[in-house]
Scaffold this active site. Structure first.
Site, mmCIF file in Angstrom:
data_model
loop_
_atom_site.group_PDB
_atom_site.id
_atom_site.type_symbol
_atom_site.label_atom_id
_atom_site.label_comp_id
_atom_site.label_asym_id
_atom_site.label_seq_id
_atom_site.Cartn_x
_atom_site.Cartn_y
_atom_site.Cartn_z
ATOM 1 N N GLN A 182 54.657 54.985 -17.438
ATOM 2 C CA GLN A 182 53.218 55.508 -17.321
ATOM 3 C C GLN A 182 51.892 54.847 -18.105
ATOM 4 O OE1 GLN A 182 52.079 57.977 -15.217
ATOM 5 N NE2 GLN A 182 54.278 58.507 -14.504
ATOM 6 N N THR A 240 70.075 39.294 -3.791
ATOM 7 C CA THR A 240 68.890 38.629 -3.352
ATOM 8 C C THR A 240 67.692 39.209 -3.797
ATOM 9 O OG1 THR A 240 70.200 37.712 -1.534
ATOM 10 C CG2 THR A 240 67.855 37.233 -1.265
ATOM 11 N N CYS A 327 58.810 64.038 -9.529
ATOM 12 C CA CYS A 327 60.181 63.967 -9.420
ATOM 13 C C CYS A 327 60.975 65.264 -9.254
ATOM 14 C CB CYS A 327 61.052 63.288 -10.352
ATOM 15 S SG CYS A 327 59.858 62.041 -10.673
HETATM 16 N N1 PLP Z 1 59.930 56.901 -16.013
HETATM 17 C C1 PLP Z 1 58.589 57.666 -16.250
HETATM 18 C C2 PLP Z 1 57.798 58.106 -17.403
HETATM 19 C C3 PLP Z 1 58.222 57.959 -14.890
HETATM 20 O O1 PLP Z 1 56.736 58.618 -14.718
HETATM 21 C C4 PLP Z 1 58.863 57.534 -13.762
HETATM 22 C C5 PLP Z 1 58.503 57.807 -12.487
HETATM 23 O O2 PLP Z 1 57.725 59.001 -12.294
HETATM 24 C C6 PLP Z 1 60.006 56.941 -14.011
HETATM 25 C C7 PLP Z 1 60.295 56.648 -15.129
HETATM 26 C C8 PLP Z 1 60.854 56.527 -12.794
HETATM 27 O O3 PLP Z 1 60.249 55.154 -12.149
HETATM 28 P P1 PLP Z 1 60.777 54.953 -10.869
HETATM 29 O O4 PLP Z 1 60.147 56.010 -9.943
HETATM 30 O O5 PLP Z 1 60.225 53.416 -10.399
HETATM 31 O O6 PLP Z 1 62.056 54.913 -10.537
#
Ligand code: PLP
Length: 396
Positions: A182, A240, A327
């Site tokens: 972030q 790849t 997420c």
């Molecule tokens: N770390 C943080 C602080 C994030 O905000 C996120 C995604 O929201 C991630 C890791 C994960 O990244 P990615 O979506 O590329 O797996």
């Protein structure tokens, strides 16, 4: 009220920019070679990958050979933590320090290691969402393998004292990893100057495509290979290369880190206008530190309001926002980040995150400030919790 579309959820993901797309397109079309092939088409692809690696290295203050492309930020976090665990377990180091409010890409990895005999210390954060570096110093033991602390929090945007934490780790001889997913493009980062040993980042937060990330690993640290197979990424992560995505990330990070202070000079006053005006509504609170926060992050709790309903009503008014991290949305559990700064469950449930960038106009800000009070009033008028609160009765 006129209806429009405002994307205020850049911490969840960002749109691929025109510049990034233009840089990528040739590698889908005429430049489709496999970067491992020895003929010109392959060599051109290889050169494009190395060129992108140089751009990433330059943006972070690293050397190109310290940059490893991964499929996402989560993969980079997993590699840094599990790789260090495997590396140092052999030396009897089975203790890891992290914080309570990391992203799940870190927390679920440390929980996995806990099941495999590692001891994990979860450092608490203050009510403002900040980590005290002295807490890290106190937690470091002789068997500590790694300290992993996020650069900036994805929900409340707080920026941690990363250089101080890194310097404590360097002094104590403990490896230091930071999840900077972030932070990249929003704050100035120089991994060498700051003493950072490993850093994760993700393309889709800085206008590259989804599904591309990076782990910076300081030279001298020999993490176990992540994917066994071919010799890509110097044999450490086989597969790849996704040449268009890597090229796009190179352009994205170059653009994102070019004029950080100029961009922030545009964003911060707009963010502050949002915060100041939303906080005029009764029974609201700002989550996270007022100043030590990402320039575009607004995170506010509204008592007597249910976060999901707030998001749906904002969506009906053309505003994309978030109530926790993307997420975890869909889960009914309140955000672990908001609980970690001491919010009660019901308050954490009524939280809103806006994450804006420099494309937001004054007009957009005014529109958001016109919509939010109406939506909050509407939801509170329908809320039995709010009714009880107003009558001074107990509520759950
Ligand atoms: N770390 C943080 C602080 C994030 O905000 C996120 C995604 O929201 C991630 C890791 C994960 O990244 P990615 O979506 O590329 O797996």
């Amino acid at each position: 009220m006129d209806k429009r579309f405002i994307y205020a959820d850049n911490a969840a993901t960002t749109a691929v920019s025109e510049e990034v797309l233009e840089a990528m397109l040739p590698y889908f079309r005429e430049g489709y070679g496999n970067a491992s092939s020895i003929y010109k088409l392959g060599r051109d692809a290889q050169r494009a990958v190395e060129n992108a690696r140089e751009k990433v290295a330059k943006a972070l203050g690293a050397e190109p050979r310290e940059i490893f492309f991964t499929s996402c930020g989560s993969e980079a976090d997993n590699w840094a933590i599990k790789g260090t665990a495997e590396l140092l377990e052999k030396k009897g180091k089975k203790h890891i320090i992290t914080s309570v409010f990391e992203h799940h890409a870190v927390l679920h990895t440390t929980e996995y290691l806990e099941k495999h005999g590692f001891d994990i210390t979860y450092i608490p954060v203050s009510d403002k969402g900040l980590i005290d570096p002295e807490e890290i110093r106190k937690a470091i033991r002789d068997d500590t393998a790694l300290v992993s602390i996020m650069y900036a929090n994805n929900e409340i945007g707080t920026i941690q004292p990363i250089s101080e934490i890194a310097s404590i780790c360097n002094e104590k001889g403990v490896l230091f990893h930071t999840d900077a997913v972030q932070a990249v493009g929003h704050v100035d980062i120089d991994v060498h100057k700051q003493g950072i040993d490993m850093l994760s980042l993700s393309g889709h937060k800085i206008h590259a495509q989804k599904g591309i990330g990076v782990l910076y690993i300081r030279k001298g640290i020999v993490l176990p290979n992540l994917i066994h197979g071919g010799g890509q990424e110097r044999g450490k992560r086989a597969g790849t290369e996704n040449v268009p995505a890597i090229v796009g990330l190179g352009t994205a990070i170059e653009v994102a880190t070019r004029n950080i202070s100029e961009k922030n000079a545009v964003i911060i006053p707009r963010r502050n206008k949002l915060i100041d005006n939303i906080l005029k509504l009764p029974y609201t609170r700002l989550n996270g530190d007022r100043d030590k926060r990402l320039p575009g992050n607004v995170n506010i709790s509204f008592e007597g309001v249910e976060g999901e309903s707030l998001l749906l009503m904002l969506d009906m008014n053309g505003i994309c926002a978030s109530s926790g991290s993307a997420c975890t949305s869909g889960s009914l559990d309140p955000s672990h980040v908001l609980l970690s700064i001491g919010l009660k469950h019901e308050v954490a449930h009524g939280s809103l995150r806006l994450s804006i960038e420099d494309d937001i106009t004054d007009d957009d800000v005014d529109y958001i400030l016109e919509v939010i009070p109406k939506v909050v009033k509407h939801l509170r008028d329908m809320s039995p919790v709010w009714e009880k609160m107003m009558k001074g009765e107990k509520y759950e």
